[in-house]
Write an enzyme that holds these catalytic residues in place. Structure first.
Site, PDB file in Angstrom:
ATOM      1  N   ASP A 175      45.290   3.401  26.604  1.00 48.74           N
ATOM      2  CA  ASP A 175      46.599   2.744  26.663  1.00 48.74           C
ATOM      3  C   ASP A 175      47.592   3.478  25.761  1.00 48.74           C
ATOM      4  O   ASP A 175      47.201   4.380  25.000  1.00 48.74           O
ATOM      5  CB  ASP A 175      46.423   1.272  26.236  1.00 48.74           C
ATOM      6  CG  ASP A 175      47.411   0.353  26.923  1.00 48.74           C
ATOM      7  OD1 ASP A 175      48.484   0.831  27.342  1.00 48.74           O
ATOM      8  OD2 ASP A 175      47.123  -0.852  27.035  1.00 48.74           O
ATOM      9  N   GLU A 208      47.792   5.847  30.713  1.00 52.58           N
ATOM     10  CA  GLU A 208      49.031   5.094  30.972  1.00 52.58           C
ATOM     11  C   GLU A 208      50.233   5.920  30.497  1.00 52.58           C
ATOM     12  O   GLU A 208      51.318   5.378  30.245  1.00 52.58           O
ATOM     13  CB  GLU A 208      48.996   3.719  30.287  1.00 52.58           C
ATOM     14  CG  GLU A 208      47.862   2.843  30.777  1.00 52.58           C
ATOM     15  CD  GLU A 208      48.082   1.354  30.547  1.00 52.58           C
ATOM     16  OE1 GLU A 208      49.235   0.910  30.483  1.00 52.58           O
ATOM     17  OE2 GLU A 208      47.067   0.638  30.423  1.00 52.58           O
ATOM     18  N   ASP A 236      52.382  -4.018  34.123  1.00 54.10           N
ATOM     19  CA  ASP A 236      51.090  -4.674  34.371  1.00 54.10           C
ATOM     20  C   ASP A 236      51.161  -5.610  35.570  1.00 54.10           C
ATOM     21  O   ASP A 236      52.125  -6.350  35.726  1.00 54.10           O
ATOM     22  CB  ASP A 236      50.696  -5.542  33.161  1.00 54.10           C
ATOM     23  CG  ASP A 236      50.413  -4.714  31.919  1.00 54.10           C
ATOM     24  OD1 ASP A 236      50.523  -3.484  31.978  1.00 54.10           O
ATOM     25  OD2 ASP A 236      50.086  -5.336  30.892  1.00 54.10           O
TER      26      ASP A 236
HETATM   27  C1  GLA Z   1      48.696  -3.054  28.329  1.00 47.96           C
HETATM   28  C2  GLA Z   1      48.077  -2.492  29.596  1.00 47.96           C
HETATM   29  C3  GLA Z   1      47.259  -3.566  30.282  1.00 47.96           C
HETATM   30  C4  GLA Z   1      46.177  -4.056  29.337  1.00 47.96           C
HETATM   31  C5  GLA Z   1      46.813  -4.556  28.038  1.00 47.96           C
HETATM   32  C6  GLA Z   1      45.763  -4.866  26.984  1.00 47.96           C
HETATM   33  O1  GLA Z   1      49.641  -4.043  28.602  1.00 47.96           O
HETATM   34  O2  GLA Z   1      49.076  -2.004  30.451  1.00 47.96           O
HETATM   35  O3  GLA Z   1      46.679  -3.051  31.468  1.00 47.96           O
HETATM   36  O4  GLA Z   1      45.279  -3.020  29.083  1.00 47.96           O
HETATM   37  O5  GLA Z   1      47.693  -3.586  27.478  1.00 47.96           O
HETATM   38  O6  GLA Z   1      46.305  -5.259  25.778  1.00 47.96           O
END
Ligand code: GLA
Length: 434
Positions: A175, A208, A236
């Protein structure tokens, strides 16, 4: 109800068009596909299960022992993935998201699992998952903390990659929270990619990076593809139609930047499948499955395999739809056009086949009919001179042979999608069967 009308054209005319258009079909936006991360993994989009959307950061194993992030949750999912046909359908990676860690690293600077919730540690869990013939995914963050506030990997990339390899981890979701600059973001994502490769273990690398870049700078997908096996671009996913629509809208508005970046070894990731949860109607679940197949998306379900309806299970395990998602040509589909609250999406497949998805975006009224000219599909080469069309969703139905000049009429429920597969056939064979 499907009806078809046909006009005859000369074979020469059809073949001439076919040759010219077939060339065009090979160069969607004229950008050659860049080299992928050279780890031999994710030659088709990753399939599995990921805890985040359904279970989030539930740490309360006292009050909610069956729903908190614990080794028990993953062991139960592993068992079900095998016993309920998920593994056989292709769902192989069982992935832990945020909130598995203890709040501090150990005395040697290594990440450690929360000892109460994961008493056997990640290595034992990985052994268990491997004993079921599955693979284990884990989560960490390029910055100083994970999004939920657990220890980040900044400054620890080599140690963390080695720790994951030592534990037998097979996928890392990395992430991008708590990273203070674009430079650190790029450095961290590249550095972790090298560190994972250095371990010698095959670890799918799920990034990401572009999601965190977009607000500041347009990502360089050629570069991202060289370091990551898949990459999130957008917000998300939530368990709602609003969320699924926003992901589809983002993807189609940015398709000229992202579609050509996808291919064997590296994929755009529109986030988890939320099919089998609470927020999507049946038609909306069909739309998510159909469009995630057309987008060549990683199929990472986030649902509760202990409580899932037979209908949602059948949709997620639909082998024809999975075959589109996993097509070895590895070209991502795109939105061909929209209008009158319909969207037509298509994806080129191996053996000159095409997938076509027609989405009814109107959220009032009943099923609406949509008539499409076959020649307008597949850059003019699909179904030229004729093809066999099968409707895969919402229910499987052979629609029969169609000529290039014919039209196909179909009915689509509000917020639903009709998914078709067009298989090229030779004209003589098709005529004899008409
Ligand atoms: C971010 C990611 C999500 C998840 C959360 C976990 O928002 O984009 O997919 O992994 O963090 O805290």
């Amino acid at each position: 109800m499907i009806t078809v009308t046909m006009q005859l054209r000369s074979r020469e005319q059809q073949l001439g068009c076919a040759l010219a258009l077939r060339f065009l079909a090979l160069v969607p936006w004229g950008i050659p596909r860049a080299r992928a991360l050279d780890n031999g993994l994710a030659m088709t989009p990753t399939m599995g299960w990921l805890h985040w959307e359904r279970f989030m950061c539930n740490l309360d194993c006292q009050e909610e022992p069956d729903f908190c992030i614990s080794e028990q949750l993953f062991m139960q999912m592993a068992e079900l993935m095998v016993s309920d046909g998920w593994k056989d359908a292709g769902y192989e990676y069982l992935c832990i998201d945020d909130c598995w860690m203890a709040p501090q690293r150990d005395s040697k600077g290594r990440l450690q699992a929360d000892p109460q919730r994961f008493p056997g540690g990640i290595r034992r869990l990985a052994n268990y998952v491997h004993s079921k013939g599955l693979k284990l995914g884990i989560y960490a963050d390029v910055g100083n903390k994970t999004c939920a506030g657990f220890p980040g990997s900044f400054g620890y990339y080599d140690i963390d990659a080695q720790t994951f390899a030592d534990w037998g981890v097979d996928l890392l979701k990395f992430d991008g929270c708590y990273c203070d600059s674009l430079e650190h973001l790029a450095y961290g994502y590249k550095r972790m990619s090298f560190a994972l490769n250095q371990t010698g273990r095959s670890i799918v690398y799920s990034c990401e990076w572009p999601l965190y870049m977009w607000p500041l700078q347009k990502p360089n997908y050629t570069e991202i593809r060289q370091y990551c096996n898949h990459w999130r671009n957008f917000a998300d996913v939530y368990d709602s139609w609003q969320s699924v629509k926003s992901i589809l809208d983002w993807t189609s508005s940015n398709q000229e930047s992202i579609v050509d970046a996808a291919g064997p070894g590296g994929w755009n990731d529109p986030d988890m499948l939320v099919i089998g949860n609470f927020g999507l109607s049946w038609n909306q679940q069909v739309t998510q499955m159909a469009l995630w197949a057309i987008m060549a998306a990683p199929l990472l379900m986030s649902n509760d395999l202990r409580h899932i309806s037979p209908q949602a299970k059948a949709l997620l395990q639909d082998k024809d739809v999975i075959a589109i998602n996993q097509d070895p040509l590895g070209k991502q589909g795109y939105r061909l056009r929209k209008g009158n609250n319909f969207e037509v999406w298509e994806r080129p497949l191996s053996d000159l086949a095409w997938a076509v998805g027609i989405l009814n975006r109107q959220e009032i009224g009943g099923p609406r009919s949509f008539t499409i000219s076959i020649a307008s599909l597949g850059r003019g080469v699909a179904c030229n001179p004729a093809c066999l069309i099968t409707q895969l969703l919402p229910v499987k139905r052979e629609l029969g042979f169609y000529e290039w000049t014919s039209r196909l009429k179909t009915q689509i429920n509000p917020t639903g999608t009709v998914l078709l597969r067009l298989e090229e056939t030779n004209q003589d064979a098709s005529k004899s069967l008409l």
